[in-house]
Design a protein around this motif. Structure first.
Motif, PDB file in Angstrom:
ATOM      1  N   PRO A   1     -57.444 -10.097 -28.731  1.00  0.00           N
ATOM      2  CA  PRO A   1     -57.797 -10.817 -27.502  1.00  0.00           C
ATOM      3  C   PRO A   1     -58.153 -12.287 -27.713  1.00  0.00           C
ATOM      4  O   PRO A   1     -58.117 -13.063 -26.762  1.00  0.00           O
ATOM      5  CB  PRO A   1     -59.032 -10.048 -26.983  1.00  0.00           C
TER       6      PRO A   1
ATOM      7  N   ASN B   1     -62.812 -16.490 -26.463  1.00  0.00           N
ATOM      8  CA  ASN B   1     -64.176 -16.160 -26.050  1.00  0.00           C
ATOM      9  C   ASN B   1     -64.859 -15.419 -27.205  1.00  0.00           C
ATOM     10  O   ASN B   1     -65.022 -14.206 -27.193  1.00  0.00           O
ATOM     11  CB  ASN B   1     -64.139 -15.305 -24.780  1.00  0.00           C
TER      12      ASN B   1
ATOM     13  N   THR C   1     -53.948  -9.190 -20.226  1.00  0.00           N
ATOM     14  CA  THR C   1     -53.626  -7.763 -20.206  1.00  0.00           C
ATOM     15  C   THR C   1     -53.630  -7.196 -18.789  1.00  0.00           C
ATOM     16  O   THR C   1     -52.699  -6.490 -18.386  1.00  0.00           O
ATOM     17  CB  THR C   1     -54.618  -6.984 -21.090  1.00  0.00           C
TER      18      THR C   1
ATOM     19  N   CYS D   1     -56.854 -12.938 -21.758  1.00  0.00           N
ATOM     20  CA  CYS D   1     -55.739 -12.468 -22.597  1.00  0.00           C
ATOM     21  C   CYS D   1     -54.531 -12.074 -21.760  1.00  0.00           C
ATOM     22  O   CYS D   1     -53.426 -11.968 -22.284  1.00  0.00           O
ATOM     23  CB  CYS D   1     -56.175 -11.301 -23.474  1.00  0.00           C
TER      24      CYS D   1
ATOM     25  N   LEU E   1     -68.834  -7.604 -28.249  1.00  0.00           N
ATOM     26  CA  LEU E   1     -68.073  -6.358 -28.143  1.00  0.00           C
ATOM     27  C   LEU E   1     -68.110  -5.589 -29.463  1.00  0.00           C
ATOM     28  O   LEU E   1     -68.342  -4.371 -29.492  1.00  0.00           O
ATOM     29  CB  LEU E   1     -66.627  -6.672 -27.749  1.00  0.00           C
TER      30      LEU E   1
ATOM     31  N   ILE F   1     -53.960 -16.402 -17.966  1.00  0.00           N
ATOM     32  CA  ILE F   1     -53.804 -17.277 -19.129  1.00  0.00           C
ATOM     33  C   ILE F   1     -54.005 -18.722 -18.663  1.00  0.00           C
ATOM     34  O   ILE F   1     -53.415 -19.134 -17.662  1.00  0.00           O
ATOM     35  CB  ILE F   1     -52.412 -17.069 -19.768  1.00  0.00           C
TER      36      ILE F   1
ATOM     37  N   ILE G   1     -48.941   2.700 -20.337  1.00  0.00           N
ATOM     38  CA  ILE G   1     -49.512   1.398 -20.709  1.00  0.00           C
ATOM     39  C   ILE G   1     -49.022   0.319 -19.736  1.00  0.00           C
ATOM     40  O   ILE G   1     -49.813  -0.382 -19.125  1.00  0.00           O
ATOM     41  CB  ILE G   1     -49.151   1.036 -22.162  1.00  0.00           C
ATOM     42  N   VAL G   2     -47.702   0.195 -19.601  1.00  0.00           N
ATOM     43  CA  VAL G   2     -47.195  -0.689 -18.544  1.00  0.00           C
ATOM     44  C   VAL G   2     -46.525   0.192 -17.492  1.00  0.00           C
ATOM     45  O   VAL G   2     -46.013   1.263 -17.810  1.00  0.00           O
ATOM     46  CB  VAL G   2     -46.223  -1.789 -19.065  1.00  0.00           C
TER      47      VAL G   2
ATOM     48  N   ARG H   1     -67.309 -12.594 -19.714  1.00  0.00           N
ATOM     49  CA  ARG H   1     -66.881 -11.738 -20.816  1.00  0.00           C
ATOM     50  C   ARG H   1     -65.363 -11.560 -20.872  1.00  0.00           C
ATOM     51  O   ARG H   1     -64.851 -10.774 -21.658  1.00  0.00           O
ATOM     52  CB  ARG H   1     -67.596 -10.391 -20.761  1.00  0.00           C
ATOM     53  N   CYS H   2     -64.647 -12.321 -20.049  1.00  0.00           N
ATOM     54  CA  CYS H   2     -63.181 -12.236 -20.018  1.00  0.00           C
ATOM     55  C   CYS H   2     -62.584 -13.056 -21.165  1.00  0.00           C
ATOM     56  O   CYS H   2     -63.066 -14.123 -21.494  1.00  0.00           O
ATOM     57  CB  CYS H   2     -62.678 -12.765 -18.674  1.00  0.00           C
ATOM     58  N   TYR H   3     -61.502 -12.520 -21.761  1.00  0.00           N
ATOM     59  CA  TYR H   3     -60.818 -13.237 -22.855  1.00  0.00           C
ATOM     60  C   TYR H   3     -59.629 -14.056 -22.366  1.00  0.00           C
ATOM     61  O   TYR H   3     -58.972 -14.712 -23.158  1.00  0.00           O
ATOM     62  CB  TYR H   3     -60.303 -12.227 -23.887  1.00  0.00           C
TER      63      TYR H   3
ATOM     64  N   TYR I   1     -58.234  -0.943 -29.644  1.00  0.00           N
ATOM     65  CA  TYR I   1     -59.574  -0.536 -29.209  1.00  0.00           C
ATOM     66  C   TYR I   1     -59.570   0.907 -28.703  1.00  0.00           C
ATOM     67  O   TYR I   1     -60.573   1.598 -28.803  1.00  0.00           O
ATOM     68  CB  TYR I   1     -60.109  -1.484 -28.138  1.00  0.00           C
TER      69      TYR I   1
ATOM     70  N   ALA J   1     -68.078 -13.322 -26.479  1.00  0.00           N
ATOM     71  CA  ALA J   1     -67.842 -11.983 -25.928  1.00  0.00           C
ATOM     72  C   ALA J   1     -67.283 -11.047 -26.991  1.00  0.00           C
ATOM     73  O   ALA J   1     -67.618  -9.866 -27.041  1.00  0.00           O
ATOM     74  CB  ALA J   1     -66.876 -12.069 -24.744  1.00  0.00           C
ATOM     75  N   HIS J   2     -66.448 -11.597 -27.853  1.00  0.00           N
ATOM     76  CA  HIS J   2     -65.817 -10.765 -28.880  1.00  0.00           C
ATOM     77  C   HIS J   2     -66.858 -10.252 -29.876  1.00  0.00           C
ATOM     78  O   HIS J   2     -66.880  -9.074 -30.230  1.00  0.00           O
ATOM     79  CB  HIS J   2     -64.734 -11.571 -29.601  1.00  0.00           C
TER      80      HIS J   2
ATOM     81  N   CYS K   1     -53.463   0.224 -27.392  1.00  0.00           N
ATOM     82  CA  CYS K   1     -54.478  -0.779 -27.733  1.00  0.00           C
ATOM     83  C   CYS K   1     -55.293  -0.291 -28.937  1.00  0.00           C
ATOM     84  O   CYS K   1     -55.701   0.868 -29.002  1.00  0.00           O
ATOM     85  CB  CYS K   1     -55.403  -1.024 -26.549  1.00  0.00           C
TER      86      CYS K   1
ATOM     87  N   CYS L   1     -52.593  -9.960 -27.444  1.00  0.00           N
ATOM     88  CA  CYS L   1     -52.532  -8.886 -26.432  1.00  0.00           C
ATOM     89  C   CYS L   1     -51.256  -8.977 -25.592  1.00  0.00           C
ATOM     90  O   CYS L   1     -50.717  -7.954 -25.179  1.00  0.00           O
ATOM     91  CB  CYS L   1     -53.727  -8.972 -25.485  1.00  0.00           C
ATOM     92  N   VAL L   2     -50.808 -10.192 -25.312  1.00  0.00           N
ATOM     93  CA  VAL L   2     -49.619 -10.365 -24.473  1.00  0.00           C
ATOM     94  C   VAL L   2     -48.428  -9.660 -25.118  1.00  0.00           C
ATOM     95  O   VAL L   2     -47.705  -8.897 -24.473  1.00  0.00           O
ATOM     96  CB  VAL L   2     -49.312 -11.868 -24.262  1.00  0.00           C
TER      97      VAL L   2
ATOM     98  N   LEU M   1     -50.452  -8.001 -17.066  1.00  0.00           N
ATOM     99  CA  LEU M   1     -49.239  -7.454 -17.677  1.00  0.00           C
ATOM    100  C   LEU M   1     -49.109  -5.952 -17.454  1.00  0.00           C
ATOM    101  O   LEU M   1     -48.017  -5.413 -17.501  1.00  0.00           O
ATOM    102  CB  LEU M   1     -49.220  -7.778 -19.177  1.00  0.00           C
TER     103      LEU M   1
ATOM    104  N   LYS N   1     -48.688  -5.848 -25.090  1.00  0.00           N
ATOM    105  CA  LYS N   1     -48.301  -5.236 -23.824  1.00  0.00           C
ATOM    106  C   LYS N   1     -46.787  -5.226 -23.699  1.00  0.00           C
ATOM    107  O   LYS N   1     -46.199  -4.248 -23.243  1.00  0.00           O
ATOM    108  CB  LYS N   1     -48.916  -5.996 -22.644  1.00  0.00           C
TER     109      LYS N   1
ATOM    110  N   TYR O   1     -59.076 -21.255 -26.213  1.00  0.00           N
ATOM    111  CA  TYR O   1     -60.031 -20.738 -25.226  1.00  0.00           C
ATOM    112  C   TYR O   1     -60.633 -19.417 -25.672  1.00  0.00           C
ATOM    113  O   TYR O   1     -61.103 -18.633 -24.844  1.00  0.00           O
ATOM    114  CB  TYR O   1     -59.349 -20.596 -23.862  1.00  0.00           C
TER     115      TYR O   1
ATOM    116  N   ASN P   1     -50.955 -18.050 -26.098  1.00  0.00           N
ATOM    117  CA  ASN P   1     -51.208 -16.730 -25.536  1.00  0.00           C
ATOM    118  C   ASN P   1     -51.841 -15.831 -26.589  1.00  0.00           C
ATOM    119  O   ASN P   1     -51.550 -15.956 -27.772  1.00  0.00           O
ATOM    120  CB  ASN P   1     -49.900 -16.074 -25.080  1.00  0.00           C
ATOM    121  N   ALA P   2     -52.668 -14.904 -26.123  1.00  0.00           N
ATOM    122  CA  ALA P   2     -53.301 -13.959 -27.036  1.00  0.00           C
ATOM    123  C   ALA P   2     -52.270 -12.964 -27.577  1.00  0.00           C
ATOM    124  O   ALA P   2     -51.217 -12.747 -26.968  1.00  0.00           O
ATOM    125  CB  ALA P   2     -54.410 -13.210 -26.315  1.00  0.00           C
TER     126      ALA P   2
END
Lengths: 349, 260, 280
Positions: B195, B223, A242, A240, B230, A277, A55-56, A236-238, B186, B226-227, B184, B174-175, A245, B178, B221, B171-172
């Protein structure tokens, strides 16, 4: 710097022996489909089979999240005394794929650039790396070959290749020799030749391909600075973070200070940050130098293929591990983005 | 003089105040620094003015609004404590359902008919609309989450006591996923709000094998377009998507819904 | 990573600086003089990272010229969290200092040249570190023209020093305010761009230094281009970004290809004129 041939069981025994002396990280299965570099426990089995990129990336172990920069203590003299963190213990990063290995050597260069980062340096000189060769692409996301990371050996102390007849163990450094003293593998005189033969069986093309040679990317990206591709992906970018990271060559950080409730002691730490971000490029005013998501995508991409390669002269900073695309919930893939820009700018083949 | 700190609860489960009592290690240190003047979960006392007022819960009725105005006028700093106070949380879902339908769902047909003719019946339910605290009065700081995060509470209090601006990075989730190397959600084929949702919770739900429902609210912010797309592409029908959004995010202005 | 590379283990550890003098310059700006434990040995145009214990750290321009002793001077505007706390400190309080960082100016490059300095708002604060050594050795330079701009007379900085500098035969100073705002004012009224067109400048021997709010650069550069065509290699701009580490690691101050903390904050205009994020 000899070569040896061993069975998987012998290598496993040796790794467990090393793990008794210091933390040894090996990719372990987490969840249903993912892997993570975790400390190898006494009873843990080692999976030599193909594992996906974790993952990382392992390089993050050298630049951990929430790392102490100093603790401060107010003395009786009302002066603040700043104390460095405890030095970290030696460790072994094992099972490191060539893409991640290249990522680590890129980080080495960035962190060694004057003035060198002392904490990274301290960790790095205390880290032994046992790398693991790739003879087949790990999945449909990877493109290590396209960015020149597949053949990476620099930075590794020991290099493993899974051959039909066993595990080829090559020592690449004095430290590699040192940790191999504990092993009782049989010497293999023609190790390098055997490895080259095995590497010759790699499928071609190995993983996905770039539309242009990596050397042509900086110029192409300069030409395509105003490309709508960034903004199209950005839709379509959030934001976030990821993609940053999980990137082997992302190292940006945020700095945070915390103090005790009584106000006499404090701690400064750095945490992983991401240029995707929105607050990343914000300054007082307030003004944001990359307020638009497309601008941030452009910055991320140009750092990998233009800014850092030109600054440090090391070739692509993208190592083709495919993590950013694999883990993006919006399915934004950096290689697709580069290739789309290539088509648009006309640099594509 | 020690700063006067008060806690007030409106429509909520008071779980955030309980979460605070769970800061056991630091609780004594906090008490040494402040004077606790109003705290239903712990003591009962009245004081005139507050340096820091923590508001827990969402605002439903006229008398709640008046009480909140009063608290605001007597407080230097007002903090919305927890998801109910910050964005109306699950209660705000009722903003999308006619009150009578709510009564019916909860108490049955007979009571629904009775409440429609008897205004005094079930007065608790005679609210007009569920509101977050900031929709009624000025809020200085928000401590998000269901329940709120004790580490953030301590950070806020420390900052306020030392005259420093607290920082709650936008921050989301998701940060933190990670940072914790979580698989994830998903990847498991499930839909997650990570996200687009405010982090700061250390991704606690995903750490424990669950998924994120966005209790901490949407990022500025986020989105959402998009969510939603998805989720649709994952084959989730629109009603289920709507329901997921309505769990914690009914009152979020950008959740892509028209509110009642 | 090479084991023998020079590594300063204390890179992220501040040294202690004790405040020995504070002056209120304007309503929002205070002047601080600190005594450090060792000489800073800085170049003009560099900056330091200032730590308020337990609060945080921010980049602050050095406003004194290079010096042998342990003194550091800064002018700090109250804008945020840390600077607000700084403004509440008193003589005898201590701060943490890291640095000096940044590329700074090479004073020798200005020898025998005419110099045009344009400083808007707080721009004079970092440029004072260049001007002090320049004025002290003014015979080594050609004509030195200093244009300063402030919103109102109440926001002007270093006026006594400017008055002293004006006495030198090769120094010309034009002080402007946007509006007199009912204060007494012996300077001019207008924007810093106004006098540029009427200056007599030799484009082959004039060095230009600009520092001010982001919006200023574009307009001053347009004026310079319209009237004087001074080559971009002879123009310097002093940019501001929010830095976290000051040493090229954290990534926050990146301006396209350049790192503000290491390649700047003083940039040769020719080096960044093609960077879209530079003067944005």
């Amino acid at each position: 710097m000899g070569s040896y041939l061993a069975t998987e069981e012998q290598v496993s025994t040796w790794l467990h022996l090393l793990a008794k002396e210091r933390d040894l990280f090996w990719p372990r299965s987490v969840g249903q489909f993912n892997y993570s570099f975790l400390p190898l426990g006494e009873r843990d089995e080692i999976c030599f089979d193909r594992y996906l990129p974790t993952i990382v990336p392992p390089g993050r172990r050298l630049l951990p999240d929430d790392e102490t920069l100093f603790t401060s203590q107010q003395g009786d003299d009302r002066l603040s005394h700043y104390l460095p963190p405890q030095p970290s213990a030696p460790m072994v990063l094992a099972g490191v794929r060539p893409c991640d290995l290249k990522g680590i050597t890129q980080l080495d260069t960035v962190m060694a650039a004057a003035p060198a980062d002392p904490y990274y340096h301290q960790r790095r000189v205390n880290t032994v790396i046992i790398a693991m060769n790739c003879l087949a692409p790990c999945d449909s996301r990877c493109f290590c070959s396209a960015v020149g990371a597949l053949g990476a050996q620099d930075g590794a102390d020991v290099f493993l290749t899974l051959l039909a007849e066993g595990v080829l163990v090559e020592s690449l450094s004095a430290r590699g020799d040192e940790i191999l003293v504990k092993a009782s593998f049989s010497l293999c005189e023609d190790g390098k030749e055997r490895r080259l033969v095995a590497e010759g069986t790699r499928p071609l093309p190995f993983g996905r391909e770039l539309a242009v040679v990596p050397e042509a990317l900086p110029e192409m990206l300069r030409k395509g600075y105003e490309s709508p591709v960034y903004h199209r992906y950005g839709e379509r970018c959030y934001s976030c973070g990821t993609c940053n990271l999980v990137c082997p060559t992302c190292y940006c950080f945020e700095v945070r200070d915390e103090m005790s409730l009584d106000g006499f002691s404090g701690r400064r730490s750095r945490t992983w940050d991401s240029c995707m971000i929105p607050a990343f490029a914000e300054v007082a005013g307030p003004h944001n130098f990359r307020a638009e998501v497309g601008e941030r995508q452009r910055h991320r991409l140009k750092r990998k293929f233009e800014y850092l390669p030109e600054r440090f002269g090391l070739g692509s900073f993208c190592v083709g591990c495919g993590r950013c695309g694999r883990q993006c919930t919006a399915n934004i893939d950096i290689l697709n983005m580069v290739n789309d820009i290539a088509v648009e700018v006309g640099g594509g083949s | 003089m020690k700063p006067k700190v008060a806690f007030f609860d409106f429509a909520s489960c008071e779980g955030c105040q309980l979460a605070l009592l769970n800061c056991e290690d630091d609780l004594l240190a906090i008490l040494a620094q402040v004077e606790l003047v109003e705290f239903r979960e712990a003591i009962s006392e009245q004081a005139g003015r507050y340096d820091i007022a923590f508001i827990e819960g969402s605002i439903h009725r006229e008398q709640d609004i008046e009480r909140l105005y009063d608290i605001r006028s007597r407080s230097k700093v007002l903090v919305a404590l927890g998801a109910c106070a910050c964005n109306g949380n699950v209660q705000a879902r009722s903003n999308f359902v006619a009150p009578a339908e709510n009564y019916k769902a909860v108490y049955g047909e007979e009571d629904r008919n009775r409440v429609q003719v008897d205004g005094e019946y079930w007065p608790l339910w005679t609210h007009t609309r569920v509101r977050a605290v900031h929709e009624v009065v000025k809020v200085d700081y928000q401590l998000r989450g269901c329940p709120m995060q004790p580490t953030e509470f301590l950070h806020l209090l420390k900052s306020l006591l030392t005259g420093r601006e607290p920082s709650f990075p936008a921050n989301a989730v998701c940060v933190e996923c990670k940072k914790n190397e979580n698989e994830c959600v998903y990847d498991r084929g499930l839909a997650c709000f990570g996200p687009i949702a405010f982090g700061g919770c250390d991704a606690i739900c995903i750490n424990s094998g669950h998924l994120c429902d966005g209790c901490r609210g949407l990022l500025p912010y986020a989105n959402v377009k998009a969510h939603r797309q998805l989720l649709k592409e994952m084959g989730i029908d629109i009603t289920s998507v709507q329901n997921r959004y309505r769990l914690h995010l009914s009152n979020e202005p950008d959740a892509g819904e028209v509110r009642r | 990573m090479s084991k023998d590379a020079f590594v300063d283990a204390g890179l992220y550890l501040p040294q202690t600086g004790r405040i020995v003098a504070i002056e209120q310059c304007t309503v929002n700006e205070k002047f601080f003089r600190l005594e450090l434990t060792r000489p800073l040995q800085h170049r003009p145009g560099q900056f330091v990272m200032v730590t308020v214990p337990g609060m945080g750290e921010c980049a602050i321009s050095i406003t004194c010229g290079p010096r042998e002793d342990n003194i550091l001077e800064m002018v700090i505007r109250r804008v945020g969290n840390i600077t607000a706390v700084l403004h509440g400190l008193e003589v005898g309080d201590t701060l943490g200092i890291r640095g000096p960082y940044g590329a700074g100016f090479d004073l020798e490059e200005f020898y025998q040249r005419d110099v045009l300095i344009v400083a808007g708002g707080l721009g004079l604060v970092p440029l004072r570190s260049l001007l002090l050594p320049m004025i002290a050795a003014h015979q080594r330079f050609g004509a030195i023209t200093i244009i300063t701009g402030a919103r109102s007379p109440a926001e002007t900085l270093f006026r006594h020093e400017l008055a002293d500098w004006r006495e030198k035969e090769n120094v010309r100073i034009i002080e402007l305010v946007d509006s007199t705002d009912h204060y007494q004012w012996d300077g001019e009224v207008g924007m810093v761009t106004a006098p540029i067109g009427s200056l007599v400048l030799d484009k082959n021997r004039t060095m230009v230094v600009l520092c001010g709010p982001p919006v200023m650069y574009k307009f001053v550069l347009l004026e310079l281009e319209a009237h004087h065509q001074i080559p971009a290699t002879q123009i310097f701009v002093d940019l501001e970004r929010r830095m976290r580490c000051g040493v090229g690691k954290c990534g926050h101050c990146q301006i396209n290809q350049a790192y503000c903390c290491q390649d700047g904050p003083v940039f040769r205009y020719s080096d960044i004129q093609n960077y879209p994020e530079g003067l944005a």
